[in-house]
Design a protein around this motif. Structure first.
Motif, PDB file in Angstrom:
ATOM      1  N   MET A 174      35.547  69.407  76.392  1.00 29.57           N
ATOM      2  CA  MET A 174      36.512  70.450  76.142  1.00 29.57           C
ATOM      3  C   MET A 174      37.729  69.826  75.464  1.00 29.57           C
ATOM      4  SD  MET A 174      38.477  73.011  78.768  1.00 29.57           S
ATOM      5  CE  MET A 174      36.983  73.793  79.299  1.00 29.57           C
ATOM      6  N   ASN A 175      38.234  70.482  74.468  1.00 27.60           N
ATOM      7  CA  ASN A 175      39.383  69.994  73.733  1.00 27.60           C
ATOM      8  C   ASN A 175      40.654  70.616  74.306  1.00 27.60           C
ATOM      9  OD1 ASN A 175      41.161  68.983  71.879  1.00 27.60           O
ATOM     10  ND2 ASN A 175      40.463  70.282  70.179  1.00 27.60           N
ATOM     11  N   LEU A 176      41.338  69.884  75.169  1.00 31.24           N
ATOM     12  CA  LEU A 176      42.579  70.359  75.771  1.00 31.24           C
ATOM     13  C   LEU A 176      43.752  69.719  75.042  1.00 31.24           C
ATOM     14  CD1 LEU A 176      41.672  70.078  79.554  1.00 31.24           C
ATOM     15  CD2 LEU A 176      41.623  72.105  78.116  1.00 31.24           C
ATOM     16  N   THR A 177      44.275  70.439  74.074  1.00 30.40           N
ATOM     17  CA  THR A 177      45.408  69.883  73.340  1.00 30.40           C
ATOM     18  C   THR A 177      46.692  70.090  74.133  1.00 30.40           C
ATOM     19  OG1 THR A 177      45.847  71.937  72.156  1.00 30.40           O
ATOM     20  CG2 THR A 177      44.297  70.393  71.124  1.00 30.40           C
ATOM     21  N   ARG A 178      47.596  69.202  74.010  1.00 29.93           N
ATOM     22  CA  ARG A 178      48.892  69.283  74.704  1.00 29.93           C
ATOM     23  C   ARG A 178      49.806  70.295  74.042  1.00 29.93           C
ATOM     24  NH1 ARG A 178      47.853  68.094  79.540  1.00 29.93           N
ATOM     25  NH2 ARG A 178      47.096  69.843  78.628  1.00 29.93           N
ATOM     26  N   GLU A 179      49.511  70.661  72.798  1.00 32.65           N
ATOM     27  CA  GLU A 179      50.389  71.555  72.041  1.00 32.65           C
ATOM     28  C   GLU A 179      50.673  72.846  72.814  1.00 32.65           C
ATOM     29  OE1 GLU A 179      50.294  74.238  67.967  1.00 32.65           O
ATOM     30  OE2 GLU A 179      48.712  72.752  68.329  1.00 32.65           O
TER      31      GLU A 179
END
Length: 181
Positions: A1-6
């Protein structure tokens, strides 16, 4: 899963402002004597939708049940751990219970819609204090909202048949040694 901090960084300390669309009128004036869930007490009350929002009620009368989302304006704390009313023996994470002392004190109730008269909704299953501000109303749609084979976590181990026969208020549950506070 791509959990970006943005996204997380964008919202972490942001303010989200809601304005009440109405107010709930009920017979309940004390938290200690207010039902913990509407299904346990068929109390009748009213949702007064502010006149400027009346157009939003168009066609609501064709539904038998609604969700009322409201602001727990008399919550007393913002807890992450709390003893639930139905189980005074064990503290649980606030997101695993429905207590009003939450980081964002938002409540949700399913109520039976009995009648619509202009901007006034007569409802049953009211488990909310008189004067509580309403932030949204949504129709209960069986085809969207009903799920089969639902697990209800720790609640599945409680004796709901007994609880349903009681007047399920915090005060009554304490009297039956089912909760502490």
């Amino acid at each position: 899963m791509n959990l970006t901090r943005e996204h997380a960084n964008k919202w972490r300390n942001a303010d989200i402002i809601f304005h009440p669309i109405g107010v709930i009128h009920s017979e309940h004036t004390e938290q200690d004597n207010t039902p913990i869930q509407g299904i346990f007490n068929p109390s009748v009350g009213y949702i007064e939708v502010f006149e400027e929002n009346t157009d939003g009620l168009k066609d609501i009368e064709s539904f038998s049940h609604i969700y009322a989302l409201y602001y727990f304006d008399r919550a007393t704390a913002k807890n992450l751990i709390q003893k639930p009313f139905l189980d005074g023996e064990k503290e649980r994470g606030i997101f695993a219970i429905r207590h009003f002392n939450r980081p964002n004190p938002i409540g949700l109730s399913i109520m039976e819609l009995l009648e619509v008269d202009g901007n006034i909704l007569k409802v049953s299953g009211v488990d909310v204090l008189d004067g509580t501000p309403v932030i949204d109303i949504k129709p209960y749609v069986r085809q969207f909202d009903y799920r089969e084979e639902v697990k209800s976590g720790w609640v599945d181990t409680k004796h709901m048949d007994d609880i349903a026969e009681w007047n399920c208020t915090p005060k009554e549950l304490r009297n039956r040694d089912r909760t502490t506070k």
